[in-house]
Design an enzyme around this catalytic site. Structure first.
Site, short mmCIF file in Angstrom:
data_model
loop_
_atom_site.label_atom_id
_atom_site.label_comp_id
_atom_site.label_asym_id
_atom_site.label_seq_id
_atom_site.Cartn_x
_atom_site.Cartn_y
_atom_site.Cartn_z
N GLU A 320 9.60 0.92 -8.66
CA GLU A 320 9.20 1.76 -9.99
C GLU A 320 8.68 0.56 -11.06
O GLU A 320 9.26 -0.38 -11.17
CB GLU A 320 10.46 2.33 -10.55
CG GLU A 320 11.07 3.56 -9.59
CD GLU A 320 12.44 3.99 -10.24
OE1 GLU A 320 12.40 5.31 -10.23
OE2 GLU A 320 13.05 3.48 -10.83
N CYS A 321 7.61 0.89 -11.39
CA CYS A 321 7.12 0.20 -12.58
C CYS A 321 6.90 -1.40 -12.42
O CYS A 321 6.26 -1.74 -11.72
CB CYS A 321 7.55 0.78 -13.94
SG CYS A 321 6.62 0.36 -15.26
N GLY A 322 7.95 -2.06 -12.90
CA GLY A 322 8.00 -3.27 -12.77
C GLY A 322 8.33 -3.55 -11.22
O GLY A 322 7.70 -4.82 -10.73
N SER A 411 5.15 3.47 -7.73
CA SER A 411 4.65 3.98 -8.71
C SER A 411 4.97 3.43 -10.00
O SER A 411 5.94 2.82 -10.15
CB SER A 411 4.86 5.70 -8.73
OG SER A 411 4.22 6.10 -9.82
#
Length: 430
Positions: A320-322, A411
């Protein structure tokens, strides 16, 4: 199941940056000093403020969001907390009336009185007009009292207090002082675990609040029992390895609770410290600040090789993200220096000086529909086509791709697992 009653306040403001977190933390630490058990919640999808509020209150801080989690989730968490706490504090999000489901909506729907925090640093009698507007803008909203932040002197505080109309109660002020400020960086407050002096700052905030605090609680609010959702423990016996350190620190307590309730054993490891991948059935790389620890992440080749073997074996991995930035081929920091990353997803990203995406998100995956949010300063170019695009419920411009390779899901979107427990569990199944 019976109704539980407990004093409660929703701490809100005319806008972001007024000092909601400082006041909520001061209240939590001060009441805790009086021997009370204080349960603190945060409205909206925030990972950073809750770390400070958890340190102030001594307990985990959960999200309350009418859209992301739903009203049943909100009511269930408050009902459980009210059974044990002496005071419930809820820090609002943005301004009191901002958003399609605002802090005011939460306060009215649940019957919780509001404590209005107003930055008084650049005003005098206008303070009263702003407070009056907050209190009377919407029918059904009850403002318990008003406090000023960043006042310059006792005289200044008295000017602000005298400006209030008779139906609004002055609850005091916090002074403008360096030792009371909570440090920030590009995603918001610095997480409590990264501040060596966090307890000193929280004690200073509590001292400042105590200089005028009245040891009186607001009237109790009733929190009725709800029908608690029950789900099959699909992850029974599964070992989930979760990255947790300064680079991967954006973890909702509710998400961890759900995985445990689903039967999973959670094993935490630190990519920044050079940890290898623990023996596991699934991996979760949450968001955080990989851009601040690129050299250490690039050196951890053992982890990179183990993650490749994990994905090639078609075992689940959620990034997720990072976490997604880390699974790309490379990441460039704000100084223009590029470091190799894990190389699990073809593409690269670069940190930007301006915010690239912000807003609530929903997505429909083969496992089901989930809700969450996005908030990042990175721009990514990814070779693979997304299997899904997220949707912003407020019709904002932020839409994120969700990428798949075998059982890896990556994502920019941060998922809130309780929005669909069944779908969240299935992300960690082969």
């Amino acid at each position: 199941m019976s109704e539980h009653r407990c004093p409660a306040l929703l701490v809100s403001a005319p806008a972001s940056g007024q000092g909601k977190t400082s006041v909520t933390a001061a209240l939590a630490r001060w009441h805790r000093r009086q021997g009370r058990k204080v349960s603190v919640f945060k409205t909206g999808p925030d990972f950073l403020d809750p770390t400070v509020l958890a340190r102030a209150s001594g307990g985990a801080v959960y999200q309350l969001d009418l859209w992301m989690g739903g009203e049943e989730d909100v009511r269930e968490r408050l009902h459980r907390a009210a059974a044990e706490a002496d005071l419930l504090l809820i820090e609002g999000v943005m301004g009191l009336f901002d958003g399609s489901l605002s802090s005011a909506d939460l306060a009215v729907r649940l019957g919780i009185p509001v404590l209005a925090v107003i930055d008084g640093s650049a005003m005098a009698q206008t303070f009263g007009a702003v407070a009056f507007g907050l209190a009377h803008y919407r029918a059904g909203l009850r403002v318990y009292g008003v406090t000023a932040n960043r006042v310059g002197s006792d005289y200044h505080a008295q000017l602000l207090a005298d400006s209030l109309p008779p139906d609004l109660t002055w609850l005091g002020a916090l002074p403008r002082a360096a030792e009371l400020a909570l440090p920030e960086r590009h995603l918001g407050l610095v997480a409590a675990g990264e501040q060596d002096d966090i307890d000193m700052r929280l004690d200073a905030l509590a001292d400042a609040w105590g200089a005028h605090a009245r040891d009186v609680l607001p009237a109790p609010v009733g929190f009725p029992a709800t029908h608690r959702s029950v789900f099959m423990p699909l992850l029974k016996g599964k070992r989930i390895a979760i990255a947790q350190d300064a680079a991967f620190c954006f973890l909702y307590p509710a998400n961890l609770d759900l995985l445990r309730d689903a039967g999973a054993e959670l094993i935490f490891f630190s990519p920044v410290a050079g940890d290898a991948l623990p023996a596991c059935d699934a991996v979760w790389l949450p968001g955080g600040y990989p851009e601040l620890h690129l050299a250490a992440l690039a050196r951890n080749t053992r982890l990179r090789d183990a993650l490749h073997a994990h994905v090639d074996a078609e075992l689940p991995l959620l990034a997720e993200c990072g976490g997604m930035l880390y699974v790309l081929d490379a990441l460039t920091d704000r100084d223009g220096v590029t470091y190799p990353m894990a190389g699990l997803l073809q593409g690269q990203a670069a940190m930007q000086s301006r915010l690239c995406a912000l807003g609530m998100q929903s997505v429909t995956l083969p496992e089901g529909s989930l809700r969450g949010h996005t908030f990042h300063y990175a721009q990514a170019q990814i070779t693979r086509s997304p299997v899904a695009l997220t949707v912003n419920p407020d019709k904002g411009p932020s839409r994120e791709g969700v990428y798949r390779h075998h059982r890896m899901t990556a994502s920019f979107m941060h998922l809130y697992f309780p929005s669909n427990a069944d779908a969240a569990m299935r992300l960690f199944l082969p």
